[in-house]
Design an enzyme around this catalytic site. Structure first.
Site, PDB file in Angstrom:
ATOM      1  CG  ASN A  86       4.246 -28.688-100.418  1.00  0.00           C
ATOM      2  OD1 ASN A  86       5.428 -28.396-100.557  1.00  0.00           O
ATOM      3  ND2 ASN A  86       3.404 -27.942 -99.716  1.00  0.00           N
ATOM      4  CG  HIS A  99      -2.083 -27.363-104.139  1.00  0.00           C
ATOM      5  ND1 HIS A  99      -2.474 -28.641-103.802  1.00  0.00           N
ATOM      6  CD2 HIS A  99      -1.303 -26.928-103.117  1.00  0.00           C
ATOM      7  CE1 HIS A  99      -1.958 -28.955-102.619  1.00  0.00           C
ATOM      8  NE2 HIS A  99      -1.241 -27.930-102.185  1.00  0.00           N
ATOM      9  CG  MET A 100       2.777 -23.294-108.314  1.00  0.00           C
ATOM     10  SD  MET A 100       3.111 -22.671-109.980  1.00  0.00           S
ATOM     11  CE  MET A 100       3.601 -24.176-110.792  1.00  0.00           C
ATOM     12  CG  HIS A 101       1.776 -23.636-101.916  1.00  0.00           C
ATOM     13  ND1 HIS A 101       0.945 -23.362-100.853  1.00  0.00           N
ATOM     14  CD2 HIS A 101       1.814 -24.988-102.009  1.00  0.00           C
ATOM     15  CE1 HIS A 101       0.506 -24.508-100.327  1.00  0.00           C
ATOM     16  NE2 HIS A 101       1.026 -25.513-101.013  1.00  0.00           N
TER      17      HIS A 101
HETATM   18  P1  5GP Z   1      -0.418 -28.417 -99.224  1.00  0.00           P
HETATM   19  O1  5GP Z   1       0.136 -28.539 -97.845  1.00  0.00           O
HETATM   20  O2  5GP Z   1      -1.362 -29.546 -99.577  1.00  0.00           O
HETATM   21  O3  5GP Z   1       0.653 -28.203-100.262  1.00  0.00           O
HETATM   22  O4  5GP Z   1      -1.217 -27.059 -99.248  1.00  0.00           O
HETATM   23  C1  5GP Z   1      -2.601 -26.961 -99.111  1.00  0.00           C
HETATM   24  C2  5GP Z   1      -2.890 -25.502 -98.884  1.00  0.00           C
HETATM   25  O5  5GP Z   1      -4.273 -25.283 -99.060  1.00  0.00           O
HETATM   26  C3  5GP Z   1      -2.542 -25.022 -97.475  1.00  0.00           C
HETATM   27  O6  5GP Z   1      -1.606 -23.943 -97.560  1.00  0.00           O
HETATM   28  C4  5GP Z   1      -3.875 -24.598 -96.881  1.00  0.00           C
HETATM   29  O7  5GP Z   1      -3.774 -23.455 -96.076  1.00  0.00           O
HETATM   30  C5  5GP Z   1      -4.716 -24.344 -98.127  1.00  0.00           C
HETATM   31  N1  5GP Z   1      -6.131 -24.607 -97.921  1.00  0.00           N
HETATM   32  C6  5GP Z   1      -6.687 -25.731 -97.391  1.00  0.00           C
HETATM   33  N2  5GP Z   1      -8.021 -25.631 -97.373  1.00  0.00           N
HETATM   34  C7  5GP Z   1      -8.314 -24.423 -97.911  1.00  0.00           C
HETATM   35  C8  5GP Z   1      -9.557 -23.752 -98.152  1.00  0.00           C
HETATM   36  O8  5GP Z   1     -10.661 -24.241 -97.879  1.00  0.00           O
HETATM   37  N3  5GP Z   1      -9.486 -22.516 -98.703  1.00  0.00           N
HETATM   38  C9  5GP Z   1      -8.283 -21.938 -99.032  1.00  0.00           C
HETATM   39  N4  5GP Z   1      -8.319 -20.721 -99.580  1.00  0.00           N
HETATM   40  N5  5GP Z   1      -7.101 -22.548 -98.818  1.00  0.00           N
HETATM   41  C10 5GP Z   1      -7.126 -23.769 -98.257  1.00  0.00           C
END
Ligand code: 5GP
Ligand code: ZN
Length: 113
Positions: A86, A99-101
């Site tokens: 994203n 980051h990559m999901h």
């Molecule tokens: P984004 O929406 O920025 O692409 O994704 C961020 C991701 O990071 C989200 O899916 C959220 O659940 C995850 N995330 C946010 N904070 C933490 C955390 O403290 N620990 C872990 N393991 N995941 C996190």
């Protein structure tokens, strides 16, 4: 970046369920999983968004290589999986550390958003 939540995870100041780590990359289970397998793969150096990556450096390749390992570790390589990056507000980016999901473990919907 001292205040970045993912930099804090890298420094061990916030715990994570580690899936994979090497000198350049850390991967851990997402805290709010959207699928049975949902791993977040990050570079160990702080880069805010996809737009801030220097395409000539090794970061992207290292993330892809880590995704290959994560898919095998989580046993979704053969069945299949999805990777998502994203970028910025409309892309749904909440954490501003690249980051990559990696999602898998069930049949994912066709639509992306
Ligand atoms: P984004 O929406 O920025 O692409 O994704 C961020 C991701 O990071 C989200 O899916 C959220 O659940 C995850 N995330 C946010 N904070 C933490 C955390 O403290 N620990 C872990 N393991 N995941 C996190
Ligand atoms: Zn960071």
């Amino acid at each position: 970046m001292t205040d970045c939540i993912f930099c804090k995870i890298i420094r061990g100041e916030i715990p994570c369920a580690k899936v994979y780590e090497d000198d350049a990359v850390l991967a851990f289970d997402d805290i709010h999983p959207m699928a049975p397998v949902h791993v977040v793969i990050i570079p160990k150096t702080h880069v805010a968004t996809l737009l801030d990556v220097d395409a000539k450096d090794a970061t992207v390749g290292r993330l892809i290589a880590a995704a290959q390992d994560v898919a095998r570790i989580k046993n979704v390589a053969a069945g299949g999986f999805r990777t998502v990056v994203n970028c910025n507000a409309d892309g749904g980016q909440v954490v501003f550390h690249l980051h990559m999901h990696l999602l898998g473990g069930r049949k994912l919907e066709d639509q992306l958003g």
